[in-house]
Enzyme design. Structure first.
Site, short mmCIF file in Angstrom:
data_model
loop_
_atom_site.label_atom_id
_atom_site.label_comp_id
_atom_site.label_asym_id
_atom_site.label_seq_id
_atom_site.Cartn_x
_atom_site.Cartn_y
_atom_site.Cartn_z
N TRP A 11 83.54 -2.76 96.01
CA TRP A 11 82.58 -2.31 97.03
C TRP A 11 83.20 -1.28 97.98
O TRP A 11 82.51 -0.56 98.67
CB TRP A 11 82.03 -3.51 97.81
CG TRP A 11 82.91 -3.97 98.94
CD1 TRP A 11 83.98 -4.80 98.86
CD2 TRP A 11 82.80 -3.60 100.33
NE1 TRP A 11 84.54 -4.99 100.09
CE2 TRP A 11 83.83 -4.26 101.02
CE3 TRP A 11 81.92 -2.79 101.06
CZ2 TRP A 11 84.02 -4.14 102.39
CZ3 TRP A 11 82.12 -2.66 102.43
CH2 TRP A 11 83.16 -3.33 103.08
N SER B 193 68.90 4.46 106.98
CA SER B 193 68.04 3.39 107.48
C SER B 193 68.72 2.66 108.64
O SER B 193 68.08 2.37 109.66
CB SER B 193 67.74 2.41 106.33
OG SER B 193 67.23 1.22 106.83
N HIS C 102 86.02 -1.77 108.85
CA HIS C 102 86.33 -2.90 109.70
C HIS C 102 85.29 -3.12 110.79
O HIS C 102 84.84 -4.26 110.98
CB HIS C 102 87.74 -2.86 110.27
CG HIS C 102 88.13 -4.25 110.68
ND1 HIS C 102 88.55 -5.20 109.78
CD2 HIS C 102 88.03 -4.90 111.86
CE1 HIS C 102 88.72 -6.36 110.40
NE2 HIS C 102 88.41 -6.19 111.66
N GLU D 58 82.36 -2.51 110.39
CA GLU D 58 81.25 -3.05 109.60
C GLU D 58 81.31 -4.59 109.55
O GLU D 58 80.28 -5.26 109.59
CB GLU D 58 81.31 -2.46 108.19
CG GLU D 58 80.37 -3.09 107.17
CD GLU D 58 78.91 -2.77 107.41
OE1 GLU D 58 78.62 -1.90 108.26
OE2 GLU D 58 78.06 -3.41 106.77
#
Lengths: 523, 160
Positions: free
Chosen positions: A140, A167, A251, A253
């Site tokens: 990921w 978004s 991070h 995140e």
């Protein structure tokens, strides 16, 4: 003198599919986000079941290594960008206007847009399984050179990440302007509920780091197709630069996914302890501190790529420093419960479990912050155990707690408490059976992202897989409970939780389509 | 959602309606400046290490955020004011920094409240001698109804 006759439908709203496509109502959009994220949660969970099926015993049983890596990569990407983040945006849409006494979000049409971008991105992401070469298999984290060399599935993933990022940015701008501009008269910043505070700070984090992610994937794209060499060492580029850029996003995140969870806990725990939140101000400052510190710890994900000793020390100490504000939060939640008239309904059970399990995840994070230890444990199952303790028991179980807490307000019905408790105990026990043994396999040196492993890891992997199957199945029970509650059940009063004191509980259940057209006055 | 303030003195009746905006223009500027400063600082560091597209994306995002704040701010100073004196009714509308003032005869002005069958009052209009002005665009149905009830003894009028 006669009045002009007008065909107007201000209080009507379309029904059927048009309602959901064109809606600008924050509650409808919140529902859409939550349904979407739950569908993605089940899909990504199914991928995890496939992964655990392959790992049930050593040797290659069902999947070739490339497909196995596609499953693990897509599991991570979908869980993060398709399940956890949209679920919290769903909560934000439903709850923020209700909690600050606003009639809707500041930009309702933008809100509709920010949701409907997500299914498009999901189609691209999931559709990549069907194209030649299959879906992304490089993890990921999207590291080059794998992401520069892959097939069309990689392009689809890059576009999907772009769209999901857009978004998120639209959503966070909307949340910031809503919280700052549409608070009810008298609701000063230090009176807004903790959930709103945590989302305000999360939205700031999103605004700060999303351009970094967008540019990282754009540079991957231009390296793939337009002859640039940002990360291509053969052309003078630097693959390690990608890691710095990615983790500068990555991070924060993590905190984007955990701060709203803290907000949910800070709402539920006082309610079921029947006491005000202990240390509201320190909670706000701790949240802000965590957000600020999250920008200066990114390289702890990269200790093994090589960096000066001073750099290693800096990132080790800053990472450890984050434990301080996080510890303040855990202390405050426990202090809130201390001598409270606690009752353990399902939302509270989940919340208490989150405190315990997230703390375990936090401690294993501290272990990983120590440079020499991290160098040993890099890319082992210890790391997998750590981030699942943070993200599943921290974020996903908080989402479950929040759903049980607000479901009566949203639907007007009480959920089945017995089934809710079954769901909780199955989830909590199965989660630990799945992920706790991974600490041991990791410490013993089992690497992540491999479909086969040495015989010495067989027992622990079998236990993890059995736990994972129970964990997966128990989420179907969650789906059943939620659908059953939406379709009917015991009517929920205006305030089914007697300790709840935020503004949404002054409204009838289910919440009317339009709320707070007249601003409440906060004293 | 509005803030409404009214008085009956020294004029017969006066009411001012403002949309609710909880952040002042100065506060908005401070918030935006902090976000822009942080975001641009990061971006410049990335430019320095060769990842210049970060600056492009950060700039685009700040422009969007700035426009959103600007849009909200533009309407932050809006208000509508209704003053009823002995012989005149004055409706003052301040929107996007511009003023519009409509003066109606106090003797001939009538109030029209247009309500739907479900009870939702969508328009409150003041009419006099062929001239018509809408008041209370920022108000909710209940607030329009309440205001109409207060004005009815003074102006006369009807509901449809």
């Amino acid at each position: 003198m006669t009045a002009i006759a007008l065909d107007s439908h201000e209080h009507d709203h379309p029904s059927g599919i048009r309602r959901w496509l064109t809606t600008t109502n924050h509650k409808d959009i919140g529902t859409l986000y939550l349904c979407f994220s739950f569908a993605m949660f089940l899909f990504a969970g199914a991928l995890a079941m496939l992964v655990r099926t392959e790992l049930f015993e050593p040797g290659l049983q069902f999947f070739q290594p490339n497909l196995f890596n596609q499953l693990t990569t897509m599991h991570g990407l979908i869980m993060i960008f398709g399940a956890i983040m949209p679920a919290f945006v769903g909560f934000a849409n439903w709850q923020i206007p209700l909690m600050i006494g606003a009639p809707d979000m500041a930009f309702p049409r933008l809100n509709n847009w920010s949701f409907w971008l997500l299914p498009m991105a999901a189609l691209l992401l999931l559709g990549s399984f069907l194209v030649p070469g299959g879906a992304v298999a490089g993890g990921w984290t999207m590291y080059p050179p794998l992401y520069i060399q892959g097939g069309i599935g990689y392009d689809m993933t890059i576009f999907a990440i772009h769209i999901m990022g857009l978004s998120s940015i639209i959503g966070s701008i909307n949340i910031i302007t809503t919280i700052l501009n549409l608070r009810a008269p008298g609701m000063i910043m230090m009176k807004i509920p903790m959930f709103v505070w945590t989302w305000l700070i999360t939205a700031y984090l999103l605004v700060a780091v999303m351009p970094v992610l967008a540019s990282a994937v754009t540079m991957l794209l231009t390296d793939r197709h337009f002859g640039t060499h940002f990360f291509n060492a053969a052309g003078g580029g630097d693959p390690v630069m990608f890691q710095h850029i990615f983790w500068f996003f990555g991070h924060p995140e993590v905190y984007i996914m955990i701060l709203p969870a803290f907000g949910i806990l800070s709402t539920i725990i006082p309610t079921f302890s029947r006491k005000p939140l202990f240390g509201y101000h320190s909670m706000v400052y701790a949240t802000a501190s965590i957000a600020i510190l999250s920008f200066v710890v990114w390289a702890h994900h990269m200790f093994t790529v090589g960096m000066p000793a001073a750099g290693q020390l800096f990132f080790m100490y800053t990472t450890m420093l984050i434990a301080v504000p996080t510890g303040v939060k855990v202390f405050n939640w426990i202090a809130t419960m201390w001598q409270g008239a606690i009752s353990f309904e399902t939302p509270m059970l989940f919340s208490v479990a989150v405190i315990c399990l997230f703390t375990i995840g936090g401690f294993s994070g501290l272990v990983l912050a120590v440079v020499p230890v991290d160098i040993q444990l890099q890319d082992t199952y210890y790391v997998v155990a750590h981030f699942h303790y943070v993200l599943f028991s921290g974020a996903a179980m908080s989402i479950m707690a929040g759903v049980y807490y607000w479901l009566p307000k949203w639907t007007g019905h009480m959920y089945n408490e017995t089934l809710g408790q079954w769901h909780f105990w199955l989830t909590a026990i199965a989660f630990n059976i799945t992920f706790f043994p991974m600490h041991f396999t990791g410490l013993a040196g089992m690497p992540r992202r491999v479909p086969d492993y040495a015989l010495q890891f067989a027992e622990f992997n079998m236990i993890s897989s059995i736990g994972a199957f129970v964990l997966g199945a128990s989420q179907l029970l969650f789906l059943y409970i939620v659908v059953k509650c939406i379709r009917g059940g015991m009517p929920a009063g205006e305030k089914p939780w007697d300790g709840a004191d935020t503004l949404e509980w002054t409204l009838p259940s289910p919440v009317p389509y339009h709320t707070f057209e007249t601003a409440p006055v906060i004293r | 959602m509005v803030d409404i303030s009214g008085t009956t003195s020294p004029v017969h009746y006066s009411v001012t309606v403002r949309p609710n905006c909880s952040l002042s223009p100065a506060g908005t500027l401070r918030v935006f400046s902090v976000i822009a400063l942080i975001s641009l600082s990061f971006s410049l560091v990335f430019v320095f290490i060769g990842a210049w597209p970060v600056l492009f994306f950060a700039g685009a995002e700040l422009l969007t955020l700035g426009y959103c704040f600007y849009h909200v701010l533009l309407h932050a100073g809006d208000y509508e004011q209704l003053i009823i004196d002995d012989d005149k009714v004055v409706v003052q509308i301040h929107e996007l920094g511009r003023d519009r003032c409509v003066k109606l005869s106090g003797y001939w002005t009538r109030l029209v409240l247009d309500c739907m069958p479900g009870g939702y009052c969508r328009w409150l209009v003041l009419r006099s001698s062929g001239c018509e002005v809408e008041f209370g665009r920022h108000m909710t149905s209940d607030e329009r109804l309440k205001l109409a009830r207060q004005l009815r003894p003074i102006l006369g009028g009807f509901m449809t």
